[in-house]
Design a protein around this motif. Structure first.
Motif, short mmCIF file in Angstrom:
data_model
loop_
_atom_site.label_atom_id
_atom_site.label_comp_id
_atom_site.label_asym_id
_atom_site.label_seq_id
_atom_site.Cartn_x
_atom_site.Cartn_y
_atom_site.Cartn_z
N ASP A 1 0.93 -1.22 -0.02
CA ASP A 1 0.00 0.17 0.00
C ASP A 1 0.89 1.16 0.09
O ASP A 1 1.69 1.36 0.70
N VAL A 2 0.69 2.18 -0.96
CA VAL A 2 1.22 3.41 -0.99
C VAL A 2 0.08 4.67 -0.61
O VAL A 2 -0.75 4.63 -1.29
N VAL A 3 0.37 5.73 0.38
CA VAL A 3 -0.36 6.71 0.73
C VAL A 3 0.12 7.79 -0.05
O VAL A 3 1.55 8.24 0.28
N PHE A 4 -0.37 8.67 -0.65
CA PHE A 4 -0.24 9.89 -1.19
C PHE A 4 -0.03 10.99 0.00
O PHE A 4 -0.87 11.98 -0.01
N VAL B 1 0.38 -3.45 -5.77
CA VAL B 1 0.25 -2.36 -4.99
C VAL B 1 -0.67 -1.46 -5.05
O VAL B 1 -1.33 -1.23 -6.38
N THR B 2 -1.51 -1.08 -3.92
CA THR B 2 -2.78 -0.33 -3.94
C THR B 2 -2.42 1.24 -3.65
O THR B 2 -1.38 1.30 -2.71
N PHE B 3 -2.80 2.22 -4.28
CA PHE B 3 -2.36 3.35 -4.14
C PHE B 3 -3.83 4.15 -3.41
O PHE B 3 -4.82 3.91 -3.65
N HIS B 4 -3.33 5.00 -2.15
CA HIS B 4 -4.55 5.79 -1.60
C HIS B 4 -4.21 7.25 -1.43
O HIS B 4 -3.08 7.52 -1.03
N ASP B 5 -5.43 7.82 -1.71
CA ASP B 5 -5.45 9.40 -1.39
C ASP B 5 -5.67 9.61 -0.18
O ASP B 5 -6.32 8.58 0.32
#
Length: 348
Positions: free
Chosen positions: A240-243, A302-306
């Motif tokens: 998981d990647v958080v912007f 990988v999932t990206f999150h705002d």
């Protein structure tokens, strides 16, 4: 892919390896290629990144532009992977006149220029335009003046690794979900204060220990440019990647006074222009690298999150006020000028 095309030229790396070996045996600064005064000046430039990085792509462009602009009278050899020393060590060598051109993150330079710590604040800039306007304008002028006075070096340009995001082993989709997250940060009071204000538990550790720490569960998260999640293989354990876009990192390029004075007066302007062109090009390389890294990481699961960064910014600013963070008035005025002249879209 576009980024792959950026790194296809091998001419500089080959010359780089040869000079790196020679430099290890015979340390020194710029040299003419021979006793003939018509031979080119050859400067060595040290970077800690490898040849697949956007920083190298920018350094390569600097070298090519300088050679073109000076009709081959000045050449820059880019030495990668920290072969000429880590960031702090290369700055020291440059300051002593033993390395022609060094590069180091702005946080490293606070060891000599403490006023630069103003750039380490979380959520100082909301847009790339603001960040670029700062070093292209009033903040850059202060950096260059301080570097010359305190280090005896000439800041000739600014590469960058840009905004930093957060990659985690568990999803973080709201500010509240940072509670209890163990995250590796740089040994930086402002970055650490930011994650503390989010409810996380920041810890400093050597960069080369991060992957193992994530793998073993010693930490739950790390933060850096998105492209580093791909290039360092963190995606194998952080899905998981958080912007968060919580900080912006510059990489000033410095030249020793000794080497600067070797440049003939008539070549200084084309030299500086070549450096400037390379630094501007690197901004685009970085953008493309991050965009392509996101697409590649998605393919790897990988999932990206705002996330609501306005909430994170408020939390940090409250913590900064409680901790009494203050900065040199002249530098604060320069930052305020940038923010006033280049307001974020929400402020216009």
């Amino acid at each position: 892919m576009r980024v792959q095309r950026l790194f296809r030229q091998a001419r500089i790396p080959l010359l780089c390896s040869a000079l790196a070996l020679g430099s290890a045996i015979f340390p020194g600064c710029a040299k003419s290629a021979g006793p003939d005064p018509d031979k080119p000046l050859v400067f060595r430039m040290g970077i800690v990144d490898g040849e697949t990085s956007p920083v190298y792509a920018g350094a390569r462009d600097i070298a090519e532009n300088v050679e073109r602009n000076t009709d081959g009278k000045i050449k820059i050899v880019v030495v990668t992977g920290g072969a000429l020393g880590d960031e702090r060590g290369s700055v020291e060598l440059c300051s002593q006149g033993d390395l022609d051109i060094a590069s180091a993150a702005n946080s490293v330079l606070t060891n000599w220029i403490p006023e630069m710590s103003i750039l380490d604040q979380a959520y100082l800039w909301e847009t790339e335009e603001q960040a670029h306007a700062a070093v292209d304008g009033p903040v850059g002028e202060l950096i260059e003046q301080a570097a010359e006075e305190k280090l005896g070096v000439h800041v000739i340009g600014y590469l960058e690794s840009g905004f930093r995001d957060t990659f985690t082993t568990t999803p973080v989709t709201t500010p509240e979900e940072f509670a209890g997250i163990k995250i590796r940060t740089m040994q930086n009071p402002y970055h650490m204060a930011a994650f503390e204000s989010f409810g996380a538990m920041p810890t400093a550790m050597a960069y080369n220990e991060v992957f193992t720490a994530l793998q073993q569960g010693t930490i739950d998260a790390a933060e850096n440019a998105v492209s580093n999640c791909l290039s360092n293989g963190y995606y194998e354990v952080t899905k998981d990647v958080v912007f968060t876009k919580h900080a912006f990192t510059y990489i000033p390029v410095m030249m020793s006074d000794k080497s600067w004075n070797m440049i003939p007066e008539d070549l200084r302007k084309p030299f500086e222009e070549g450096v400037r062109e390379g630094c501007i090009a690197q901004r685009q390389y970085l953008k493309e690298t991050n965009e392509e890294a996101i697409e590649e990481l998605k393919k790897k699961g990988v999932t990206f999150h705002d996330i609501d960064t306005s909430v994170l910014k408020e939390k940090y600013q409250a913590a900064a006020k409680a901790k009494g963070f203050t900065f040199d008035p002249e530098w604060q005025a320069a930052v305020d000028e940038v923010l006033r002249e280049h307001p974020a879209p929400s402020e216009e």
